[in-house]
Design a protein around this motif. Structure first.
Motif, short mmCIF file in Angstrom:
data_model
loop_
_atom_site.label_atom_id
_atom_site.label_comp_id
_atom_site.label_asym_id
_atom_site.label_seq_id
_atom_site.Cartn_x
_atom_site.Cartn_y
_atom_site.Cartn_z
N GLU A 14 0.76 -1.11 -0.37
CA GLU A 14 0.23 -0.22 -0.09
C GLU A 14 0.89 1.29 -0.04
O GLU A 14 1.67 1.34 0.74
N ARG A 15 0.46 2.45 -0.98
CA ARG A 15 1.14 3.86 -0.86
C ARG A 15 0.88 3.99 0.54
O ARG A 15 -0.15 4.24 1.43
N PRO A 17 0.93 7.71 2.48
CA PRO A 17 0.32 8.44 3.00
C PRO A 17 0.95 9.71 2.18
O PRO A 17 2.51 10.02 2.83
N ALA A 18 0.73 11.32 1.59
CA ALA A 18 1.90 12.38 1.13
C ALA A 18 2.30 12.90 1.71
O ALA A 18 3.83 12.82 1.83
N GLU A 19 1.86 13.01 2.84
CA GLU A 19 2.23 13.78 4.15
C GLU A 19 3.64 12.64 4.60
O GLU A 19 4.68 13.57 5.11
N ILE A 20 3.16 11.43 5.18
CA ILE A 20 4.36 10.49 5.38
C ILE A 20 5.41 11.01 4.14
O ILE A 20 6.76 11.09 4.90
N ALA A 21 5.06 10.03 3.43
CA ALA A 21 6.44 10.06 2.53
C ALA A 21 6.76 11.47 2.32
O ALA A 21 8.53 11.45 2.46
N ASP A 50 14.76 1.28 7.49
CA ASP A 50 13.76 1.28 5.87
C ASP A 50 12.33 1.54 6.84
O ASP A 50 11.40 1.13 7.24
N TYR A 51 12.43 3.07 7.17
CA TYR A 51 11.23 3.77 8.14
C TYR A 51 9.35 3.26 7.00
O TYR A 51 8.65 3.50 7.58
N GLU A 52 9.72 3.59 5.67
CA GLU A 52 8.80 3.50 4.60
C GLU A 52 8.08 1.95 5.39
O GLU A 52 7.00 1.59 5.89
N LEU A 53 9.00 0.53 5.63
CA LEU A 53 8.47 0.06 5.38
C LEU A 53 7.82 -0.52 7.59
O LEU A 53 7.30 -0.95 7.27
N ARG A 59 1.31 0.37 10.55
CA ARG A 59 -0.52 0.37 10.39
C ARG A 59 -1.25 -0.49 9.81
O ARG A 59 -2.20 -1.21 10.49
N TRP A 60 -0.34 -1.83 9.43
CA TRP A 60 -0.95 -3.15 9.14
C TRP A 60 -0.90 -3.71 10.77
O TRP A 60 -2.35 -4.29 11.62
#
Length: 208
Positions: A14-15, A17-21, A50-53, A59-60
């Protein structure tokens, strides 16, 4: 006893959120600048996760796993990025960092996010947890400073979720500390390396 929980293989599909990215991209540049200036501080071995991961896993986890509470703790927070992500996801976030050159970086992240994170400069290990280490040379055993648990008037078993990025060879030690001190039902999320995370739940004691 810890029970392994398998993270979905598509947890990172899942992408963000733009703010988080955008925030993570900005922080990545700041971290890279800090690492490029390794000769100006004593934290040359700091490695970012890897902060995105991690965000996707958090979130999951929050959406799909039963929780015993909403209190979050990050062991060795570095720039406190994960703690800020936890706050963004509605956790009551706490963070501990021992390195004197990383604590100001964590403070800056929390201030600029802005996030509500209880940051403590000290040693994340509970009292006498060092005795659980099979190897006396593990880096975490050399962390000085006071205990955050006394300052917060909390124990490790007051936290529903603990996150750590252990040094190479320290993952089993982190698991043993969590197993010995965490509350039954609490979760330990560990970033091990690229594309590898582990999730554990402390089992409830048998009733006989």
């Amino acid at each position: 006893m810890l029970q392994a929980i398998e993270l979905p293989s598509l947890v990172n599909s899942e992408r963000l959120p733009a703010e988080i990215a955008e925030r993570l991209a900005s922080l990545r540049l700041r971290i890279e600048h800090f690492q490029d200036c390794w000769d100006q501080h004593r934290a040359e071995q700091f490695v970012a996760a890897d902060y995105e991961l991690v965000f996707q896993a958090l979130r999951w986890l929050g959406e799909c796993q039963p929780m015993i509470g909403r209190r979050f703790l990050e062991w060795g927070c570095g720039f406190a990025v994960v703690s800020c992500l936890a706050d963004q996801l509605g956790w009551n976030a706490h963070a501990v960092e021992a390195h004197p050159d990383l604590v100001p970086q964590a403070e800056k992240t929390i201030r600029q996010w802005p996030a509500r994170v209880e940051l403590f400069a000290g040693n994340f290990l509970p009292h006498q947890a060092e005795s659980l280490a099979a190897d006396p040379t593990l880096p975490s055993l050399g962390h000085g400073g006071p205990s955050p648990y006394e300052a917060w008037d909390l124990d490790l078993d007051d936290f529903a979720l603990v996150y750590s990025y252990p040094w190479p060879g320290e993952d089993e030690f982190h698991e043993d500390v969590f197993d010995a001190y965490a509350a039954p039902g609490a979760l330990l999320l560990m970033f091990i390396g690229p594309n590898e995370m582990r999730l554990w739940r402390k089992g409830r004691p048998d009733r006989r």
